[in-house]
Design a protein around this motif. Structure first.
Motif, mmCIF file in Angstrom:
data_model
loop_
_atom_site.group_PDB
_atom_site.id
_atom_site.type_symbol
_atom_site.label_atom_id
_atom_site.label_comp_id
_atom_site.label_asym_id
_atom_site.label_seq_id
_atom_site.Cartn_x
_atom_site.Cartn_y
_atom_site.Cartn_z
ATOM 1 N N LEU A 1 0.956 -1.240 0.034
ATOM 2 C CA LEU A 1 -0.163 0.023 -0.059
ATOM 3 C C LEU A 1 0.685 1.150 -0.079
ATOM 4 O O LEU A 1 0.610 2.227 0.349
ATOM 5 N N SER A 2 2.342 1.241 0.052
ATOM 6 C CA SER A 2 3.152 2.206 -0.127
ATOM 7 C C SER A 2 3.601 1.796 -1.235
ATOM 8 O O SER A 2 3.857 3.828 -1.248
ATOM 9 N N MET A 3 3.564 2.034 -2.303
ATOM 10 C CA MET A 3 3.965 1.775 -3.503
ATOM 11 C C MET A 3 2.903 2.638 -4.452
ATOM 12 O O MET A 3 1.604 2.698 -3.918
ATOM 13 N N THR A 4 3.156 3.838 -5.577
ATOM 14 C CA THR A 4 2.359 4.510 -6.231
ATOM 15 C C THR A 4 1.160 3.703 -6.593
ATOM 16 O O THR A 4 1.784 2.078 -6.743
ATOM 17 N N ARG B 1 2.416 -0.381 -7.956
ATOM 18 C CA ARG B 1 1.604 -2.129 -8.335
ATOM 19 C C ARG B 1 1.300 -2.044 -9.613
ATOM 20 O O ARG B 1 1.669 -3.538 -10.105
ATOM 21 N N GLU B 2 0.986 -1.193 -10.228
ATOM 22 C CA GLU B 2 0.990 -1.939 -11.895
ATOM 23 C C GLU B 2 2.447 -2.650 -12.786
ATOM 24 O O GLU B 2 1.880 -3.440 -13.815
ATOM 25 N N ASN B 3 3.327 -2.305 -12.255
ATOM 26 C CA ASN B 3 4.531 -2.247 -13.004
ATOM 27 C C ASN B 3 5.548 -2.520 -11.469
ATOM 28 O O ASN B 3 6.302 -1.787 -11.505
ATOM 29 N N PRO B 4 5.685 -4.161 -11.878
ATOM 30 C CA PRO B 4 6.557 -4.394 -10.363
ATOM 31 C C PRO B 4 7.734 -4.017 -10.925
ATOM 32 O O PRO B 4 8.846 -4.702 -10.254
#
Length: 481
Positions: free
Chosen positions: A381-384, A388-391
């Motif tokens: 949840l700390s990711m933008t 999240r869509e592009n690991p």
């Protein structure tokens, strides 16, 4: 989980047999001795153990078994069949009245979990058959018993009929039944009083309620952690009330599980449900054949599949499979899958249902603290949205930012990302029908040896067939267009 020690002992005994190219009478005697000690240590009733071992020995001692092809596997098969018979052979459904309401009396000693089990059962009935159950609060002795039932009922939105603690329980049940008939409730669940031990006053009261309502079910709720006392309690209630079935609670706790294997043999009454968790959803139908497989470390794939079907959204699962196959599985999907898996119960319990995993050393050393899921969620949840869509965007500076945002060490962030990438790679291989990823995960060995390999192979073949069907379907649709 219950039976852990028993499973370990029985598996070791069977493994000794499997390693022998030829099984002699002496080997069989030694195996039977190991089985007898394992069952007694698991708190199984002595007479039940004696009869069980005698039956297995007689069936396994035949020349066609000892001199036949793969005698060790045949003996395992006999033990599995006899364990299943011991616990009742097949699941027994709830008795249902020809007309509403179906009346279920919950009885048992204090502290066994009657009230919570009543709630779990009501929720199960609501979910399975869209029933409209009602509770009758007939425990007027235990402090806060009515309040506890009301709290349970509020959680699952089920009405409670109660008249306080100054009215005779039989009269409460009489008036409650009138209300249930008037409101067209399909099930009435009577939460009766318990005692610390069986006494005449308790039994007389229960007998009077039974005579008044002529219940379709009298379910005895037993704490499986009480061991041999569970069998004595079952006998006492059955002698006085002629119970129709048993519900075993706390089967997920630190229990040796002997009660589950003794009650049916001693009383002749079936175990209908087992409680393996604290959530309202944690009440399962008791399947003797599946429990026997779990005890022998052979897994319980049917229960695992049922749990998955109940908790997973089919369309979302299919979409996830496609993403794994195409290697487009991202952190949003990972978070959604993690939420669905946690709904199925503790992860270690789920893994133990896989063939050969019940006493797998890797699983025993696995520390599955529920807080770890919360930490992983915080990191994701700390990711933008873009991350999240592009690991593949996870460079060192982004990882440091994630660690600061989630309040977790950078080492933990790196470990989570590494595990995610490994899982994504492995699942791509498995969904494409390639088992090498799964084999590498277990050090070149599939869980459960040949049995696990066969199970995984079947799963891979099914996935491949499903993929081929979808491709054919797409081609047909394109041709129509």
């Amino acid at each position: 989980m219950a039976f852990e020690g028993l499973t370990d002992r029985l598996q070791k005994a069977m493994e000794k047999l499997r390693r022998k190219p030829k099984v002699t009478e002496a080997d069989l005697r030694e195996t039977m001795r190991e089985i007898r000690l394992a069952l007694l240590e698991a708190d199984v009733n002595f007479k039940v153990v004696k009869d069980f071992v005698k039956t297995v020995r007689e069936k396994a001692a035949g020349a066609e078994v000892l001199k036949g092809l793969n005698p060790a596997q045949q003996i395992v098969k006999i033990v599995n069949e006899e364990l299943t018979k011991l616990m009742g052979e097949e699941a027994v459904p709830l008795n249902k009245a020809p007309h509403i309401p179906t009346v279920i009396m919950m009885v048992g000693l204090q502290g066994a979990g009657k009230t919570t089990t009543a709630g779990k059962l009501a929720l199960r009935l609501k979910n399975e058959s869209h029933a409209r159950p009602m509770f009758i609060a007939a425990d007027v002795y235990r402090p806060a018993a009515i309040t506890q039932l009301q709290q349970v009922a509020d959680q699952i939105d089920v009405p409670v009929f109660e008249k306080g603690t100054d009215v005779d329980p039989v009269e409460i049940v009489r008036e409650g039944m009138d209300v249930a008939k008037k409101n067209h409730n399909d099930y009435v669940i009577i939460d009766t009083a318990g005692r610390l031990q069986i006494d005449e006053q308790l039994m007389d009261e229960l007998a009077n309620i039974k005579e008044l309502v002529n219940p379709n079910e009298i379910l005895l709720v037993i704490d499986s952690m009480t061991g041999q006392n569970a069998v004595n309690t079952a006998q006492g209630f059955d002698d006085k009330l002629d119970i129709t079935g048993v519900v075993l609670t706390k089967l997920d706790g630190d229990t040796r599980g002997g009660a589950a294997m003794s009650i049916r043999a001693v009383t002749g009454k079936p175990i209908k449900f087992v409680g393996e968790g604290e959530k309202m959803e944690d009440l399962d139908v008791f399947h003797p054949d599946r429990m026997a497989s779990r005890i022998l470390g052979m897994g319980d794939m049917m229960t695992l599949i049922e749990k998955a079907q109940k908790n997973f959204d089919e369309e979302q699962a299919q979409e996830t499979m496609d993403k794994m196959r195409e290697n487009t599985f991202d952190y949003n999907d990972f978070l959604a899958q993690m939420d669905q898996v946690t709904k199925m119960g503790p992860l270690e319990n789920i893994l133990k249902m896989m063939p050969g995993m019940a006493n797998n050393p890797a699983l025993k050393n696995l520390n599955l603290d529920p807080k770890q899921f919360a930490h992983i969620r915080a990191i994701v949840l700390s990711m933008t949205p873009e991350e999240r869509e592009n690991p593949d965007l996870m460079n060192p500076s982004r990882r440091r930012r994630l660690a600061a945002g989630a309040g977790r060490p950078i080492v933990e962030v790196n470990r989570m990302i590494k595990q995610f990438n490994q899982m994504r790679k492995m699942m791509k291989q498995v969904t494409n029908g390639n088992l090498s990823g799964m084999q590498n995960m277990f050090g070149g060995q599939m869980p459960g040896g040949k049995m696990g390999q066969m199970a995984m192979s079947r799963m891979a073949r099914k996935m491949k067939k499903d993929k081929q069907k979808r491709i054919k379907k797409l081609r047909k649709l394109r041709k129509k267009k």
